[in-house]
Design a protein around this motif. Structure first.
Motif, mmCIF file in Angstrom:
data_model
loop_
_atom_site.group_PDB
_atom_site.id
_atom_site.type_symbol
_atom_site.label_atom_id
_atom_site.label_comp_id
_atom_site.label_asym_id
_atom_site.label_seq_id
_atom_site.Cartn_x
_atom_site.Cartn_y
_atom_site.Cartn_z
ATOM 1 N N ALA A 105 0.813 -1.223 0.000
ATOM 2 C CA ALA A 105 0.000 0.000 0.000
ATOM 3 C C ALA A 105 0.843 1.269 0.000
ATOM 4 N N ARG A 106 1.998 1.228 0.615
ATOM 5 C CA ARG A 106 2.805 2.451 0.738
ATOM 6 C C ARG A 106 3.798 2.646 -0.397
ATOM 7 N N LEU A 107 3.820 1.728 -1.354
ATOM 8 C CA LEU A 107 4.766 1.840 -2.463
ATOM 9 C C LEU A 107 4.258 2.808 -3.522
ATOM 10 N N GLY A 108 5.165 3.492 -4.178
ATOM 11 C CA GLY A 108 4.803 4.429 -5.224
ATOM 12 C C GLY A 108 4.485 3.768 -6.546
ATOM 13 N N SER A 109 5.098 2.634 -6.817
ATOM 14 C CA SER A 109 4.894 1.941 -8.088
ATOM 15 C C SER A 109 3.557 1.211 -8.095
ATOM 16 N N PRO A 110 2.811 1.305 -9.202
ATOM 17 C CA PRO A 110 1.543 0.573 -9.288
ATOM 18 C C PRO A 110 1.728 -0.917 -9.624
ATOM 19 N N GLU A 111 2.897 -1.300 -10.100
ATOM 20 C CA GLU A 111 3.110 -2.671 -10.578
ATOM 21 C C GLU A 111 2.843 -3.747 -9.523
ATOM 22 N N PRO A 112 3.300 -3.593 -8.270
ATOM 23 C CA PRO A 112 2.993 -4.632 -7.279
ATOM 24 C C PRO A 112 1.489 -4.844 -7.069
ATOM 25 N N LEU A 113 0.701 -3.768 -7.115
ATOM 26 C CA LEU A 113 -0.752 -3.914 -6.992
ATOM 27 C C LEU A 113 -1.312 -4.628 -8.220
ATOM 28 N N GLY A 114 -0.791 -4.320 -9.400
ATOM 29 C CA GLY A 114 -1.222 -5.019 -10.608
ATOM 30 C C GLY A 114 -0.942 -6.509 -10.512
ATOM 31 N N PHE A 115 0.232 -6.857 -10.008
ATOM 32 C CA PHE A 115 0.593 -8.268 -9.861
ATOM 33 C C PHE A 115 -0.324 -8.943 -8.847
ATOM 34 N N LEU A 116 -0.628 -8.261 -7.757
ATOM 35 C CA LEU A 116 -1.553 -8.816 -6.766
ATOM 36 C C LEU A 116 -2.922 -9.064 -7.395
ATOM 37 N N ARG A 117 -3.451 -8.082 -8.134
ATOM 38 C CA ARG A 117 -4.755 -8.255 -8.770
ATOM 39 C C ARG A 117 -4.730 -9.424 -9.756
ATOM 40 N N LEU A 118 -3.639 -9.576 -10.474
ATOM 41 C CA LEU A 118 -3.524 -10.680 -11.417
ATOM 42 C C LEU A 118 -3.551 -12.030 -10.690
ATOM 43 N N VAL A 119 -2.809 -12.138 -9.602
ATOM 44 C CA VAL A 119 -2.782 -13.389 -8.836
ATOM 45 C C VAL A 119 -4.142 -13.648 -8.199
#
Length: 190
Positions: A105-119
């Motif tokens: 949640a505190r990261l600036g990059s959107p990519e980790p959230l995208g990966f979470l949504r994909l998983v």
């Protein structure tokens, strides 16, 4: 070593990655140790060696938590959720997805959230919730699209699978065609 594992074969970088992990642990360099463990987990996953992938993924999470490294945690829980989904351990996969969101949640990059949504989409797909799989993979693709074609190319297969499962075959075919174009435009080394 990670570049070798990605560009050559997953086995190519393992020896160097194991050495990096060993030396970084001895030096108490949790940043390098977490990345080496993550890369080892990937390399074993890509060759279907799930037990080794799980071992290094668990080690990555432990190292990242010990080092309180937000960047190292960016995929740690989500990757464990992916491995649990691969193994059919739905309860563990759900637990890891729940633990992932606060970590990213505190990261600036959107990519980790995208990966979470994909998983989350893959987990929904594997457990028969096609509607949720469509929602999560759509969210993931909307996050990945601005990050570029190379990023999309890594992840779009799960979206295609969800579209096929939903009977949306024209959309799945269009996504496959778009993926073919992406791949054709990439260098051979990719």
């Amino acid at each position: 070593a990670n570049a070798r594992a990605r560009a050559e074969t997953p086995v190519a970088g393992r020896e160097l990655l194991a050495l990096a992990l060993e030396k970084s642990l001895r030096a108490n360099d949790t940043v390098v140790a977490a990345e080496a463990a993550a890369s080892l987990s990937n390399a074993y996953y890509w060759t279907g060696e799930l037990r080794s992938a799980l071992r290094f993924a668990g080690q990555r999470l432990e190292i990242a938590q010990r080092g309180r490294d937000a960047f190292a945690l960016r995929h740690a829980h989500t990757w464990l959720a992916l491995l649990a989904t691969t193994a059919g351990d739905w309860e563990r996969a759900r637990l890891m997805t729940r633990e992932a969101e606060p970590a990213i949640a505190r990261l600036g990059s959107p990519e980790p959230l995208g990966f979470l949504r994909l998983v989350e989409g893959l987990l929904a797909l594997r457990t028969g919730d096609v509607d949720l799989a469509l929602i999560r993979t759509d969210e993931a693709m909307r996050i990945f699209l601005p990050l570029g074609e190379a990023t999309v190319s890594w992840y779009v297969a799960v979206r295609i699978w969800a579209l096929i499962a939903a009977g949306r075959l024209d959309e799945a075919a269009a996504e496959c065609a778009a993926q073919e174009l992406r791949l054709a435009g990439m260098p051979d080394s990719a």
